[in-house]
Design a protein around this motif. Structure first.
Motif, PDB file in Angstrom:
ATOM      1  N   ASP A 104       0.865  -1.186   0.000  1.00 16.07           N
ATOM      2  CA  ASP A 104       0.000   0.000   0.000  1.00 16.07           C
ATOM      3  C   ASP A 104       0.900   1.234   0.000  1.00 16.07           C
ATOM      4  OD1 ASP A 104      -1.673   2.097   0.380  1.00 16.07           O
ATOM      5  OD2 ASP A 104      -2.840   1.163   1.992  1.00 16.07           O
ATOM      6  N   ALA A 106       0.220   4.285  -0.303  1.00 11.05           N
ATOM      7  CA  ALA A 106      -0.316   5.457   0.404  1.00 11.05           C
ATOM      8  C   ALA A 106       0.074   5.428   1.882  1.00 11.05           C
ATOM      9  CB  ALA A 106      -1.839   5.493   0.252  1.00 11.05           C
ATOM     10  N   THR A 107      -0.040   4.268   2.499  1.00 12.84           N
ATOM     11  CA  THR A 107       0.319   4.179   3.932  1.00 12.84           C
ATOM     12  C   THR A 107       1.756   3.702   4.118  1.00 12.84           C
ATOM     13  OG1 THR A 107      -0.542   1.912   4.003  1.00 12.84           O
ATOM     14  CG2 THR A 107      -2.058   3.685   4.657  1.00 12.84           C
ATOM     15  N   ARG A 108       2.451   3.419   3.006  1.00 10.66           N
ATOM     16  CA  ARG A 108       3.821   2.877   3.045  1.00 10.66           C
ATOM     17  C   ARG A 108       3.885   1.636   3.939  1.00 10.66           C
ATOM     18  NH1 ARG A 108       7.411   8.400   3.593  1.00 10.66           N
ATOM     19  NH2 ARG A 108       7.237   9.054   1.439  1.00 10.66           N
ATOM     20  N   THR A 109       3.004   0.710   3.626  1.00 10.93           N
ATOM     21  CA  THR A 109       3.012  -0.553   4.374  1.00 10.93           C
ATOM     22  C   THR A 109       2.927  -1.721   3.396  1.00 10.93           C
ATOM     23  OG1 THR A 109       0.618  -0.461   4.641  1.00 10.93           O
ATOM     24  CG2 THR A 109       1.941   0.327   6.503  1.00 10.93           C
ATOM     25  N   ARG A 111       1.640  -5.939   3.456  1.00  7.79           N
ATOM     26  CA  ARG A 111       1.082  -7.081   4.180  1.00  7.79           C
ATOM     27  C   ARG A 111       1.597  -8.318   3.463  1.00  7.79           C
ATOM     28  NH1 ARG A 111      -2.826 -10.792   3.461  1.00  7.79           N
ATOM     29  NH2 ARG A 111      -3.855 -11.691   5.286  1.00  7.79           N
ATOM     30  N   THR A 166       3.442  -3.543  12.055  1.00  7.25           N
ATOM     31  CA  THR A 166       2.286  -2.773  12.518  1.00  7.25           C
ATOM     32  C   THR A 166       1.108  -3.674  12.886  1.00  7.25           C
ATOM     33  OG1 THR A 166       1.681  -2.476  10.202  1.00  7.25           O
ATOM     34  CG2 THR A 166       2.877  -0.664  11.250  1.00  7.25           C
ATOM     35  N   GLN A 206       1.969  -7.371   8.831  1.00  2.00           N
ATOM     36  CA  GLN A 206       1.916  -6.068   8.165  1.00  2.00           C
ATOM     37  C   GLN A 206       3.061  -5.234   8.706  1.00  2.00           C
ATOM     38  OE1 GLN A 206      -2.044  -4.313   7.690  1.00  2.00           O
ATOM     39  NE2 GLN A 206      -1.128  -2.390   8.373  1.00  2.00           N
ATOM     40  N   ARG A 208       5.864  -1.600   8.147  1.00  3.59           N
ATOM     41  CA  ARG A 208       6.167  -0.320   7.503  1.00  3.59           C
ATOM     42  C   ARG A 208       7.235  -0.496   6.428  1.00  3.59           C
ATOM     43  NH1 ARG A 208       5.055   1.828  12.627  1.00  3.59           N
ATOM     44  NH2 ARG A 208       7.075   1.209  13.453  1.00  3.59           N
TER      45      ARG A 208
END
Ligand code: FAD
Length: 473
Positions: A104, A106-109, A111, A166, A206, A208
């Motif tokens: 993702d 946008a959230t810099r993550t 999974r 996270t 998940q 960062r």
């Protein structure tokens, strides 16, 4: 449990029918392949292997094991299989088929399902200019690596991989699928961030990701005859570098394999592997003092973060091997002299690979709200390893590895590094004491019967009168 009486019959068929993955028992076609760990020297002989296809499969498998009085050993790649206790009577629960990764930007993550290896994360993350906190080998599993801490080439800037988690999705030893994060299941969330895999079977993590758009990195090769000069110079250099620089000094004896480039084939080197976050000018300035030593081969240049996995030249294919490591509280000049004596050009029987990694930086700063390894109270990390192409070599190679570790004993920190402890040491030997005590409480709450087998076991805290169900070593 008597596998012949119960597993071969109706119950086993019911398990097979209930899951999307596969089930293997001894003697069945596919069992040997399914039980094979990445470390080919490890001979795991579980009573049943379940190759899970989904989190639902993991739930079914754990409940099945509970119902049949079996213990469960979760495993992805088997890179970390060496420290495991024998799996006789146990279920080996492999996540190798669960490799989906979602990025993702946008959230810099990211999974990552529990069977993903770092390559599965690194490549799609790089498409967004992002990097995960992978280790030196892209083939190592995200889950096992992160559960044990996770120290890679961005570690001095961004810390342990575990402290960038996270959320964790896991199946508890009771067979429930839960999500642990900052707001839910705080004990489990804390435990999986560096405390190993003893509290359940992870189905996804998940984490960062970090923006890494400019990276100046590579290797400086020197003939091993220059090991003393190179190691001393590297040690002095590490004292002054900023957190943007993470490096390893590596004594490496390469086999005469045709797939290796001609200048490296069958030779021994002292190699400085360095990654500098930032532009080429800054990187060249930082690397300058080492470059001025005059390496015979210099690959340090601007590279994408996805190429960091080439620096340490870890074997890309499964190999038989033995290794061991230790955190070093300090690395004075005397420690370098000792290391050169046991692993340098004149050493009698040095292991194929002896590396010292520079720690400090973000690793040394306690992460607020961090997990079971909130910070690393050591300045360097030692790891020695050798290939064991025949079983008869296992003993001698282990002895050579142990000799290197023992020689550096005066500088050992108070505990070893979870991920580099390849012998069956208890978790108390590879975690800070306060973390181990909290893990014991969590283990007692979630897994009092010690259903989960993990690389470095945690013995549940229990009242004195209780009899342990599984014997402590
Ligand atoms: C070539 C090589 C390079 C390496 N480089 C680094 C490095 O740079 N930095 C570093 O920190 N470490 C490094 N390691 C060590 C590595 O991180 C550990 O061996 C780690 O345990 C490997 O994780 P895995 O998932 O691949 O292995 P596995 O053997 O599959 O797993 C290891 C252990 O993790 C736990 N585990 C795995 N999956 C699950 C799950 N789904 N649920 C619960 N528990 C689980 C289990 O206790 C299991 O025994 C390296 C190892 C090798 C062989």
């Amino acid at each position: 449990m008597n596998i012949k009486d119960t597993m071969a019959g109706r119950d086993l068929e019911a398990l097979r029918a209930a899951i999307a993955g596969q089930v293997f028992v001894p003697g069945q076609a596919g069992y040997d392949q399914a039980r094979q760990a990445w470390n080919l020297a490890v001979d795991e002989r579980p009573s049943v292997v379940v190759v899970a296809g989904s989190a639902a499969d993991v739930v079914t498998a754990v409940r099945y094991a509970r119902a049949h009085g079996m213990r469960v050993a979760p495993q992805g790649t088997g890179h970390g299989a060496a420290p495991l206790e024998p799996l006789d009577g146990a279920m080996l629960l492999r996540t190798t088929r669960m490799r989906q990764v979602d990025i993702d930007p946008a959230t810099r993550t990211a999974r990552a399902q529990a069977g993903a290896v770092w390559q599965d994360v690194i490549v799609p993350a790089a498409e967004h200019g992002l990097a995960g906190l992978a280790g030196s080998s892209p083939n190592v599993g995200v889950t096992g690596y992160t559960l044990g801490g996770g120290i890679g080439f961005l570690a001095r800037r961004y810390g342990l991989a575990a402290n960038s988690v996270t959320a964790a999705e896991l199946v508890t030893p009771g067979g429930d699928l839960v999500c642990a994060d900052a707001g839910h299941e705080p004990d489990l969330f804390w435990a999986v961030r560096g405390g190993g895999g003893g509290v359940g079977v992870l189905t996804a993590l998940q984490m960062r990701l970090y923006p890494v758009r400019e990276l100046y990195a590579g290797d400086l090769f020197f003939p091993v005859q220059r090991a003393a000069e190179v190691l001393h110079a590297w040690r002095e250099w590490t004292a002054a570098v900023p957190d943007e620089v993470t490096s390893i000094c590596h004594l490496l004896r390469l086999p005469p394999l045709p797939e290796l480039p001609q200048p490296l084939r069958g030779r021994a080197f002292a190699i400085i592997e360095a990654a500098c976050l930032g532009d080429a000018g800054t990187g060249a300035e930082l690397i300058g003092p080492l470059r001025r030593l005059g390496p015979e081969r210099d690959t340090v240049a601007m590279i994408p973060a996805s190429a960091l996995g080439k620096l340490n030249m870890d074997p890309p294919q499964p190999v038989p091997g033995a290794g061991d490591g230790a955190f070093l509280a300090d690395l004075p000049a005397a420690a370098i002299d000792t290391l050169v004596a046991v692993a340098g050009p004149d050493a009698q029987a040095p292991p194929d690979s002896v590396e010292v990694r520079h720690l400090g930086g973000a690793l040394a700063r306690p992460v607020p709200g961090g997990g079971a390894q909130p910070s690393i109270d050591a300045s360097y990390l030692l790891y020695a390893a050798g290939a064991t192409p025949t079983p008869s070599l296992a003993g001698p190679v282990r002895a050579h590895v142990q000799a290197v570790k023992d020689a550096l004993a005066p500088w050992h920190a108070s505990y070893d590094y979870y991920n580099f402890e390849d012998t069956p040491a208890p978790a108390a030997a590879v975690l800070p004491p306060a973390s181990y005590r909290r893990l014991q409480e969590i283990k007692a709450a979630y897994d009092p019967d010690q259903v989960i087998i993990s690389a470095h076991p945690v013995w549940p805290a229990r009242p004195r009168h209780d009899t342990p169900r599984h014997r402590q070593p």
